[in-house]
Design an enzyme around this catalytic site. Structure first.
Site, PDB file in Angstrom:
ATOM      1  NE  ARG A 230      -4.424  -1.121   0.313  1.00 38.87           N
ATOM      2  CZ  ARG A 230      -4.786  -1.927  -0.613  1.00 38.87           C
ATOM      3  NH1 ARG A 230      -3.799  -2.183  -1.549  1.00 38.87           N
ATOM      4  NH2 ARG A 230      -5.545  -2.570  -0.692  1.00 38.87           N
ATOM      5  CG  HIS A 278      -3.170   0.137  -6.590  1.00 33.45           C
ATOM      6  ND1 HIS A 278      -3.572   0.736  -5.371  1.00 33.45           N
ATOM      7  CD2 HIS A 278      -3.679  -1.251  -6.455  1.00 33.45           C
ATOM      8  CE1 HIS A 278      -3.796  -0.111  -4.349  1.00 33.45           C
ATOM      9  NE2 HIS A 278      -4.001  -1.388  -5.322  1.00 33.45           N
TER      10      HIS A 278
HETATM   11  P1  NDP Z   1      -2.178 -11.265   4.494  1.00 33.00           P
HETATM   12  O1  NDP Z   1      -2.954 -10.656   5.396  1.00 33.00           O
HETATM   13  O2  NDP Z   1      -2.387 -12.553   3.868  1.00 33.00           O
HETATM   14  O3  NDP Z   1      -0.418 -10.868   4.762  1.00 33.00           O
HETATM   15  C1  NDP Z   1      -0.211  -9.900   5.510  1.00 33.00           C
HETATM   16  C2  NDP Z   1       1.410 -10.334   5.921  1.00 33.00           C
HETATM   17  O4  NDP Z   1       1.792  -9.001   6.497  1.00 33.00           O
HETATM   18  C3  NDP Z   1       1.288 -11.275   7.194  1.00 33.00           C
HETATM   19  O5  NDP Z   1       2.540 -12.211   6.872  1.00 33.00           O
HETATM   20  C4  NDP Z   1       1.534 -10.406   8.321  1.00 33.00           C
HETATM   21  O6  NDP Z   1       2.184 -11.105   9.268  1.00 33.00           O
HETATM   22  C5  NDP Z   1       2.157  -9.454   7.905  1.00 33.00           C
HETATM   23  N1  NDP Z   1       2.231  -8.263   8.714  1.00 33.00           N
HETATM   24  C6  NDP Z   1       1.011  -7.669   8.962  1.00 33.00           C
HETATM   25  N2  NDP Z   1       1.529  -6.562   9.875  1.00 33.00           N
HETATM   26  C7  NDP Z   1       2.884  -6.696  10.221  1.00 33.00           C
HETATM   27  C8  NDP Z   1       3.860  -6.030  10.911  1.00 33.00           C
HETATM   28  N3  NDP Z   1       3.207  -4.874  12.006  1.00 33.00           N
HETATM   29  N4  NDP Z   1       4.902  -6.340  11.171  1.00 33.00           N
HETATM   30  C9  NDP Z   1       5.524  -7.425  10.278  1.00 33.00           C
HETATM   31  N5  NDP Z   1       4.562  -8.142   9.753  1.00 33.00           N
HETATM   32  C10 NDP Z   1       3.249  -7.733   9.410  1.00 33.00           C
HETATM   33  O7  NDP Z   1      -2.279  -9.955   3.317  1.00 33.00           O
HETATM   34  P2  NDP Z   1      -2.077 -10.344   1.602  1.00 33.00           P
HETATM   35  O8  NDP Z   1      -0.829 -11.265   1.454  1.00 33.00           O
HETATM   36  O9  NDP Z   1      -3.107 -11.111   1.006  1.00 33.00           O
HETATM   37  O10 NDP Z   1      -1.949  -9.105   1.119  1.00 33.00           O
HETATM   38  C11 NDP Z   1      -0.953  -8.144   1.427  1.00 33.00           C
HETATM   39  C12 NDP Z   1      -1.416  -6.732   1.164  1.00 33.00           C
HETATM   40  O11 NDP Z   1      -1.217  -6.479  -0.302  1.00 33.00           O
HETATM   41  C13 NDP Z   1      -2.824  -6.090   1.048  1.00 33.00           C
HETATM   42  O12 NDP Z   1      -3.170  -5.836   2.696  1.00 33.00           O
HETATM   43  C14 NDP Z   1      -2.790  -5.082   0.280  1.00 33.00           C
HETATM   44  O13 NDP Z   1      -2.490  -3.724   0.894  1.00 33.00           O
HETATM   45  C15 NDP Z   1      -1.701  -5.285  -0.897  1.00 33.00           C
HETATM   46  N6  NDP Z   1      -2.457  -5.846  -2.175  1.00 33.00           N
HETATM   47  C16 NDP Z   1      -2.024  -4.980  -3.114  1.00 33.00           C
HETATM   48  C17 NDP Z   1      -2.467  -5.226  -4.368  1.00 33.00           C
HETATM   49  C18 NDP Z   1      -1.969  -4.235  -5.597  1.00 33.00           C
HETATM   50  O14 NDP Z   1      -2.469  -4.607  -6.667  1.00 33.00           O
HETATM   51  N7  NDP Z   1      -0.708  -3.550  -5.488  1.00 33.00           N
HETATM   52  C19 NDP Z   1      -3.538  -6.326  -4.872  1.00 33.00           C
HETATM   53  C20 NDP Z   1      -3.769  -6.989  -3.395  1.00 33.00           C
HETATM   54  C21 NDP Z   1      -3.108  -6.656  -2.436  1.00 33.00           C
HETATM   55  P3  NDP Z   1       1.383 -12.571   9.904  1.00 33.00           P
HETATM   56  O15 NDP Z   1       1.741 -13.555   8.967  1.00 33.00           O
HETATM   57  O16 NDP Z   1       2.298 -12.874  11.209  1.00 33.00           O
HETATM   58  O17 NDP Z   1       0.059 -12.311  10.203  1.00 33.00           O
HETATM   59  C1  OXD Z   2      -6.479  -5.176  -3.436  1.00 36.27           C
HETATM   60  C2  OXD Z   2      -5.733  -4.159  -4.250  1.00 36.27           C
HETATM   61  O1  OXD Z   2      -6.258  -4.868  -2.192  1.00 36.27           O
HETATM   62  O2  OXD Z   2      -6.186  -4.301  -5.312  1.00 36.27           O
HETATM   63  O3  OXD Z   2      -7.044  -6.114  -3.779  1.00 36.27           O
HETATM   64  O4  OXD Z   2      -5.127  -3.148  -3.753  1.00 36.27           O
END
Ligand code: NDP
Ligand code: OXD
Length: 315
Positions: A230, A278
């Protein structure tokens, strides 16, 4: 039959409405703001960037579905109803993100921007190329998206590590977690890939202090950033400063604190920056709708929802 509210901003709301109507003829589809009907009859909300406070006006909601993988926009709504908030985890979306990450890791690893410049100059010149096994890639965020990308990069031979909030054991991948694990993770990482969610803890984490800790003496001779998580995770001015002082040798950015990226941003024409709009993981809408409809069936049949956001941690 259930009544589904669609409140979608910025993502072609009419197109989504048409697809919902085609794929869910058994349900009542109510598109905000024109055709909502009686708010007390709405069972589910499917949303992307809805206005803050909107969902509080629907007293009988059973669940709220974010049409994206991130639900950060929703969770900042102080009046968000106390019902499960569900986010998208979808294999197609995950593979698209994996493609994006692998593409840009390889762009930096194989020095593609340099060869592009040389091509424009008709310059036939080879540069030393380290093996993938000499290059350390680190993924911040080892969730659905990060762990898939990490696995494919591991198969390509990169030295992989991941950083998450809670501890993990992943075969072939060095793992770090929590605030104490961040510095050692950064110190060994040359290509930093960020797939974290936007939370109060992760806001601004991609800053100058972070970039200065990256490893610049590895196989690539410099450090690189790829952010597809993000925009609020990154400080644009710090990315520019890090490129200026060579803490970063290059960056790929798919997300920005303000989107669309302003035409005045110096990131657009920076010679070491790749900007994408994005779209790292643009999902197939039909697949996301089928995902939501399966989840609605779960609620109606009394089965636990999947991929419910943990509001205490913010993702
Ligand atoms: P998940 O919730 O499956 O994974 C998030 C990961 O981040 C987990 O491993 C989590 O740790 C880790 N995390 C969260 N907070 C912290 C912290 N404070 N310190 C360290 N690690 C942390 O999310 P997704 O993998 O499905 O997606 C990740 C992000 O990708 C979404 O939230 C979205 O913002 C972004 N995204 C962007 C897109 C784009 O087109 N650019 C499309 C889709 C998503 P833990 O495993 O311990 O819970
Ligand atoms: C999502 C994105 O969160 O598109 O799926 O960023």
């Amino acid at each position: 039959m259930s009544n589904i509210l669609l409140a979608i901003i910025g993502w072609d709301p009419k197109g989504w409405e048409g697809r919902f109507r085609a794929l869910a003829p058994q349900h009542g589809i109510h598109a905000w703001p024109d055709a909502v009907g009686d708010p007390a009859k709405i069972d589910y909300a499917c949303v992307w960037s809805p206005p803050q406070g909107l969902l509080a006006g629907y007293p009988k909601l059973k669940a709220i579905f974010s049409l994206g993988a991130g639900a950060d926009d929703l969770l900042t709504d102080p009046k968000l109803p106390d019902v499960p908030v569900v986010r998208i985890v979808d294999s197609d979306l995950t593979m698209r993100m994996t493609e994006y990450v692998v593409l840009h890791v390889l762009m930096h690893h194989r020095r593609q921007r340099l060869y592009d410049t040389q091509q424009r100059e008709r310059l036939w010149r080879e540069h030393a190329q380290p093996a993938a096994s000499e290059v350390a890639v680190g993924i911040m965020g080892m969730g659905a998206l990060g762990s898939s990308a990490a696995w494919v990069l591991h198969r390509l031979g990169f030295k992989m590590a991941g950083w998450s909030r809670t501890p993990k054991t992943v075969p072939g991948i060095e793992t770090f977690h929590g605030p104490d694990g961040l510095e050692p993770f950064l110190r060994r990482t040359e290509i930093l890939v960020c797939l974290l969610p936007a939370t109060t803890e992760t806001r601004g984490i991609l800053n100058l202090d972070t970039f200065r800790k990256l490893r610049r003496s590895g196989g690539l001779g410099g450090a690189y950033l790829i952010n597809a998580g993000r925009g609020t995770l990154q400080v644009d001015a710090d990315i520019l400063a890090a490129l200026e002082e060579n803490s970063l040798a290059g960056a790929t950015l798919d997300v920005f604190p303000a989107e669309p990226l302003s035409v005045a941003s110096p990131l657009w024409d920076h010679p070491k920056v790749t900007v994408t709009p994005h779209n790292a993981a643009q999902a197939v809408p039909q697949a996301l709708i089928m995902n939501v409809l399966r989840q609605i069936d779960r609620v109606e049949f009394g089965i636990d929802l999947e991929n419910v956001v943990n509001r205490n941690v913010g993702y």
